[in-house]
Scaffold this motif. Sequence first.
Motif, PDB file in Angstrom:
ATOM      1  N   ASN A 151      -3.999  -4.442  -3.009  1.00  0.00           N
ATOM      2  CA  ASN A 151      -3.308  -3.181  -3.030  1.00  0.00           C
ATOM      3  C   ASN A 151      -4.041  -1.916  -3.093  1.00  0.00           C
ATOM      4  O   ASN A 151      -3.893  -0.900  -2.440  1.00  0.00           O
ATOM      5  CB  ASN A 151      -2.352  -3.410  -4.073  1.00  0.00           C
ATOM      6  CG  ASN A 151      -1.184  -2.481  -3.893  1.00  0.00           C
ATOM      7  OD1 ASN A 151      -0.685  -2.337  -2.907  1.00  0.00           O
ATOM      8  ND2 ASN A 151      -1.053  -1.675  -4.846  1.00  0.00           N
ATOM      9  N   ARG A 152      -5.120  -1.957  -4.048  1.00  0.00           N
ATOM     10  CA  ARG A 152      -5.835  -0.897  -4.282  1.00  0.00           C
ATOM     11  C   ARG A 152      -6.703  -0.276  -2.889  1.00  0.00           C
ATOM     12  O   ARG A 152      -6.517   0.630  -2.262  1.00  0.00           O
ATOM     13  CB  ARG A 152      -6.997  -1.228  -5.354  1.00  0.00           C
ATOM     14  CG  ARG A 152      -7.074  -0.150  -6.266  1.00  0.00           C
ATOM     15  CD  ARG A 152      -8.139  -0.409  -7.228  1.00  0.00           C
ATOM     16  NE  ARG A 152      -7.688  -1.440  -7.966  1.00  0.00           N
ATOM     17  CZ  ARG A 152      -8.491  -2.613  -8.065  1.00  0.00           C
ATOM     18  NH1 ARG A 152      -9.772  -2.891  -7.641  1.00  0.00           N
ATOM     19  NH2 ARG A 152      -8.040  -3.876  -9.019  1.00  0.00           N
ATOM     20  N   SER A 155      -4.331   0.465   0.291  1.00  0.00           N
ATOM     21  CA  SER A 155      -3.477   1.936  -0.011  1.00  0.00           C
ATOM     22  C   SER A 155      -4.466   2.806   0.317  1.00  0.00           C
ATOM     23  O   SER A 155      -4.244   4.001   0.873  1.00  0.00           O
ATOM     24  CB  SER A 155      -2.719   1.992  -1.369  1.00  0.00           C
ATOM     25  OG  SER A 155      -3.331   1.465  -2.363  1.00  0.00           O
ATOM     26  N   GLU A 156      -5.746   2.849  -0.236  1.00  0.00           N
ATOM     27  CA  GLU A 156      -6.781   3.701  -0.039  1.00  0.00           C
ATOM     28  C   GLU A 156      -6.946   4.025   1.274  1.00  0.00           C
ATOM     29  O   GLU A 156      -7.042   5.147   1.953  1.00  0.00           O
ATOM     30  CB  GLU A 156      -7.990   3.241  -0.767  1.00  0.00           C
ATOM     31  CG  GLU A 156      -8.494   4.359  -1.582  1.00  0.00           C
ATOM     32  CD  GLU A 156      -9.571   3.503  -2.735  1.00  0.00           C
ATOM     33  OE1 GLU A 156     -10.585   3.328  -1.999  1.00  0.00           O
ATOM     34  OE2 GLU A 156      -9.159   3.419  -3.895  1.00  0.00           O
ATOM     35  N   GLU A 159      -4.228   5.545   3.430  1.00  0.00           N
ATOM     36  CA  GLU A 159      -3.769   6.836   2.904  1.00  0.00           C
ATOM     37  C   GLU A 159      -4.047   7.876   3.982  1.00  0.00           C
ATOM     38  O   GLU A 159      -3.180   8.832   4.423  1.00  0.00           O
ATOM     39  CB  GLU A 159      -4.573   7.255   1.463  1.00  0.00           C
ATOM     40  CG  GLU A 159      -3.603   8.293   0.857  1.00  0.00           C
ATOM     41  CD  GLU A 159      -4.383   8.746  -0.448  1.00  0.00           C
ATOM     42  OE1 GLU A 159      -3.896   9.843  -0.837  1.00  0.00           O
ATOM     43  OE2 GLU A 159      -5.331   8.020  -1.015  1.00  0.00           O
ATOM     44  N   LYS A 195       4.043  -2.706   0.508  1.00  0.00           N
ATOM     45  CA  LYS A 195       3.942  -2.149  -0.771  1.00  0.00           C
ATOM     46  C   LYS A 195       2.765  -1.116  -0.998  1.00  0.00           C
ATOM     47  O   LYS A 195       3.099  -0.313  -1.537  1.00  0.00           O
ATOM     48  CB  LYS A 195       3.765  -3.451  -1.771  1.00  0.00           C
ATOM     49  CG  LYS A 195       3.112  -3.301  -2.994  1.00  0.00           C
ATOM     50  CD  LYS A 195       2.797  -4.564  -3.806  1.00  0.00           C
ATOM     51  CE  LYS A 195       2.033  -4.094  -4.995  1.00  0.00           C
ATOM     52  NZ  LYS A 195       2.646  -4.413  -6.234  1.00  0.00           N
ATOM     53  N   ALA A 196       1.698  -1.488  -0.157  1.00  0.00           N
ATOM     54  CA  ALA A 196       0.577  -0.565  -0.447  1.00  0.00           C
ATOM     55  C   ALA A 196       0.861   0.692   0.068  1.00  0.00           C
ATOM     56  O   ALA A 196       0.366   1.735  -0.463  1.00  0.00           O
ATOM     57  CB  ALA A 196      -0.682  -1.252   0.584  1.00  0.00           C
ATOM     58  N   ILE A 197       1.567   0.977   1.139  1.00  0.00           N
ATOM     59  CA  ILE A 197       1.875   2.454   1.548  1.00  0.00           C
ATOM     60  C   ILE A 197       3.280   3.108   0.908  1.00  0.00           C
ATOM     61  O   ILE A 197       3.568   3.952   1.518  1.00  0.00           O
ATOM     62  CB  ILE A 197       1.978   2.365   3.052  1.00  0.00           C
ATOM     63  CG1 ILE A 197       3.126   1.693   3.764  1.00  0.00           C
ATOM     64  CG2 ILE A 197       0.771   1.957   3.822  1.00  0.00           C
ATOM     65  CD1 ILE A 197       3.816   2.145   4.984  1.00  0.00           C
ATOM     66  N   HIS A 198       3.803   2.150   0.002  1.00  0.00           N
ATOM     67  CA  HIS A 198       5.052   2.652  -0.468  1.00  0.00           C
ATOM     68  C   HIS A 198       6.088   2.732   0.646  1.00  0.00           C
ATOM     69  O   HIS A 198       6.822   3.962   0.827  1.00  0.00           O
ATOM     70  CB  HIS A 198       5.052   3.755  -1.419  1.00  0.00           C
ATOM     71  CG  HIS A 198       4.275   3.852  -2.509  1.00  0.00           C
ATOM     72  ND1 HIS A 198       4.370   2.711  -3.649  1.00  0.00           N
ATOM     73  CD2 HIS A 198       3.017   4.404  -2.874  1.00  0.00           C
ATOM     74  CE1 HIS A 198       3.315   2.884  -4.413  1.00  0.00           C
ATOM     75  NE2 HIS A 198       2.444   3.610  -4.085  1.00  0.00           N
ATOM     76  N   GLU A 255       8.760  -3.684  -6.040  1.00  0.00           N
ATOM     77  CA  GLU A 255       8.727  -1.962  -5.600  1.00  0.00           C
ATOM     78  C   GLU A 255      10.053  -1.622  -5.085  1.00  0.00           C
ATOM     79  O   GLU A 255      10.230  -0.441  -4.628  1.00  0.00           O
ATOM     80  CB  GLU A 255       7.726  -1.820  -4.395  1.00  0.00           C
ATOM     81  CG  GLU A 255       6.435  -2.289  -4.411  1.00  0.00           C
ATOM     82  CD  GLU A 255       5.610  -1.395  -5.684  1.00  0.00           C
ATOM     83  OE1 GLU A 255       5.715  -0.212  -5.592  1.00  0.00           O
ATOM     84  OE2 GLU A 255       5.089  -2.171  -6.684  1.00  0.00           O
TER      85      GLU A 255
END
Length: 441
Positions: A151-152, A155-156, A159, A195-198, A255
Amino acid sequence: MKKVVKFGGSSLASPKQFKKAGEIIRSDKTRRYVVPSAPGKRNDKDEKVTDMLYACYDAASSGTAYKKLLNRIKERYVEIIDGLDLNLNLDFEFDRIEENFLKGAGRDYAASRGEYLNGILMAHYLGYEFIDAAEVIFFDDQGNFEAEATNRELSERLEHVERAVIPGFYGAKHDGTIKTFSRGGSDVTGSIVAKAIHADLYENWTDVSGFLVADPRIVDKPEVIETITYKELRELAYMGASVLHEDAIFPVRKEGIPINIRNTNKPADKGTLIVESTLRKPKYTITGIAGKKGFCAINIEKAMMNTEVGFGRKVLGVFEKFGISFEHMPSGIDTMTIMVHQDEFEEYEQSVIAGIHRAVEPDSVDLESDLALIAVVGRGMKATRGTAGRIFSALAHARINVKMIDQGSSELNIIIGVKNVDFEGAIKAIYDIFVTAELEN
Ligand code: ASP
């Protein structure tokens, strides 16, 4: 607004299907992150690329002829590239795959190439950035998915990427070895990306217009479920209803991201929306019906059983000892029934009976085979009186004997045990009383 869209194998099996997917993606600017499966079957007799890759790798790594099969796999991609008029050549990729097959790169590596290549193709077709899942989806040395690290990283990485294609089904261990999820695992990738990008929504595009209220092999043209909660879905999936990989629920559920099951061949259909909770009233009292055959019941009788503290624990301990998990445990004052999968139980039948005798000294232990369990699931049942009554009168009218009843304390489901031979008839009767009859009113 950001959406993740996952396309299953049948949605990407041919140039025609690819075009449909492309149109769907382009028609909505918020569909920014795309997770493709490998090309699936173009018709009933066709093969999935994933299955071909497993077979090809098994042949190559055991020193038998594999080249023809590898060529057939390549042809599947060339057909799509040509059909879409893409200026793309996968020769280099195929040379590398062949080399790695001969080096023994592993079955997971082999299978993952289906999604990897389709991802490259899709990214090229859409003009989106390609992100290799091996760089952003992680597994530990034992092969367990690493949710937090993934996830870290993901998402990084995403982004600053406006639009991307991330192939489904695989990731990598820290040493770079490719690892896949279990079959159908692109659904899981889609959920992880969402999940990672909401994401606001995770769209899962497949070849059906959503979850059906009942199995279409039993009920003729069953209705589609419009909205279902994660809990209801879990109950139905456990009882055999399948459209989505079970593990795909967890990342998005936490989420509060809804999943929308959609049909690539009928994009106008709304499909099924899977949500954490909703005020939306279900269309019918029940949300869905699912069931499984192949259970058996172990009936234990002992006078004054109710006064014996620890009786249930001792009985269950016997099943635990043989590694048999129990499904249900209805009980009376002096009787207790354990329902288990027949195939898990058969091997240990006599040892379990002996074990129960030793553990609790019952008056009798008898067995009943060939039972089916049917789950009637629905958040709408909670506040509705008479649901159980309607189920049982429908079954009585259909002349079906009910062997067992179990209503969960959540009032979300009622489980019914019937004989295997009554399974289909029972599902039809329950469907008719709730869906057909409510439709007519
Ligand atoms: N292609 C893989 C399979 O056939 C994964 C997937 O399609 O989700 O299982």
